[in-house]
Design an enzyme around this catalytic site. Sequence first.
Site, PDB file in Angstrom:
ATOM      1  N   CYS A 108       0.826  -1.215   0.000  1.00  0.00           N
ATOM      2  CA  CYS A 108       0.000   0.000   0.000  1.00  0.00           C
ATOM      3  C   CYS A 108       0.855   1.259   0.000  1.00  0.00           C
ATOM      4  O   CYS A 108       0.508   2.263  -0.626  1.00  0.00           O
ATOM      5  CB  CYS A 108      -0.952  -0.003   1.183  1.00  0.00           C
ATOM      6  SG  CYS A 108      -0.127  -0.035   2.804  1.00  0.00           S
ATOM      7  N   HIS A 278      -1.698   1.610   7.360  1.00  0.00           N
ATOM      8  CA  HIS A 278      -2.136   1.510   5.968  1.00  0.00           C
ATOM      9  C   HIS A 278      -1.914   2.854   5.284  1.00  0.00           C
ATOM     10  O   HIS A 278      -2.039   3.915   5.906  1.00  0.00           O
ATOM     11  CB  HIS A 278      -3.614   1.124   5.929  1.00  0.00           C
ATOM     12  CG  HIS A 278      -4.119   0.753   4.572  1.00  0.00           C
ATOM     13  ND1 HIS A 278      -3.398  -0.021   3.678  1.00  0.00           N
ATOM     14  CD2 HIS A 278      -5.304   1.038   3.940  1.00  0.00           C
ATOM     15  CE1 HIS A 278      -4.114  -0.190   2.575  1.00  0.00           C
ATOM     16  NE2 HIS A 278      -5.258   0.437   2.704  1.00  0.00           N
ATOM     17  N   ASN A 298      -8.883   3.776  -1.759  1.00  0.00           N
ATOM     18  CA  ASN A 298      -8.172   2.641  -1.171  1.00  0.00           C
ATOM     19  C   ASN A 298      -7.524   1.810  -2.280  1.00  0.00           C
ATOM     20  O   ASN A 298      -7.707   2.104  -3.469  1.00  0.00           O
ATOM     21  CB  ASN A 298      -9.157   1.783  -0.356  1.00  0.00           C
ATOM     22  CG  ASN A 298      -8.454   0.927   0.689  1.00  0.00           C
ATOM     23  OD1 ASN A 298      -7.238   0.933   0.803  1.00  0.00           O
ATOM     24  ND2 ASN A 298      -9.235   0.184   1.454  1.00  0.00           N
TER      25      ASN A 298
END
Length: 332
Positions: A108, A278, A298
């Site tokens: 990520c 994240h 996302n």
Amino acid sequence: MLKIFVSLLLSSSVFGETIDKLHPLSIEFIDAINRQQNTWKAGKNFDENTPMSEIKKLTGSLKSNFKLPIKHHKTDVEIPDSFDSAEQWPQCKDVIGTITDQSACGSCWAVAAASAMSDRRCIKSNGELKVPVSSQDLLGCCSYCGFGCKGGYPYMAWLYWKAEGIVTGGLYNTTDGCKSYSMLPCEHHTVVGPRPQCTDYDFSTPSCNKRCDNSALVYNDELTFGDGFPYTLNNAEDIQREILENGPVEATFNVYEDFLSYKSGVYSYTMGSLIGGHAVRIVGWGVENDLPYWKVANSWNYDWGEEGYFRIVRGRNEVDFESDINAGLAKI
């Protein structure tokens, strides 16, 4: 008094079982989330038998005591109540509107960084440079950014863009640019879906091959760079002004167990333990029922959350969301 006691009892237990003993992927846990707040909707995303070790692969942003220089914007820039980068820069709508899939890899930190870099490069060129910046190249070649698929430091991605450059490249199985993402999309959440389950894969960090997928392209000719030293922002208004001026930014935040069941609405932490860090991309903001929020892209594919996006409370550093925002300018 009896009603108050019953209400407290229900808020702390479900069918006689305390909340802290509930499985974080269970229907009982999800029901408890929805009882305790009304700004967002929790629902079934993961099979209860999914190992938490597999879910942790969805995160990958590592913490560091080091911070990039803090950037502050002039306060005389008017901030609108709502803003969407894709609407503001329609010539870059396809780039900004891309929802990525990090696959079964804790990438990520690289995927969100490369996506924001792609947005900023397109915006600065007024839509002329639409070929994305390669998250594959960043993930595999930045040896000092962290541990690849086992996590990395978002701020280092921006330093690497400035110092070494990152080639062009798009999503898995695309021919955009030099190096496309090598790990196939998979189901991060749904029990049944059109893609293979992420739990079926265990991808390692891709090797650093300084050559393009297409032999007709030259690696060094496809390098993109950051312009000037990258920076961080750490308050809501500076983040907004930065997005207004230069486009989406990369944010890092703490993922708790309740976030795993996010479906829609404006998220705020309700219950559960910390899963990990994240990294995501902030593309805009707005207000719903007097509650200010960020609009966030996302990297768990388009069928997660609100078509790949989620919204989170803005202005109070919810789950450390506003404390470590990384960005930098694109060199064109």
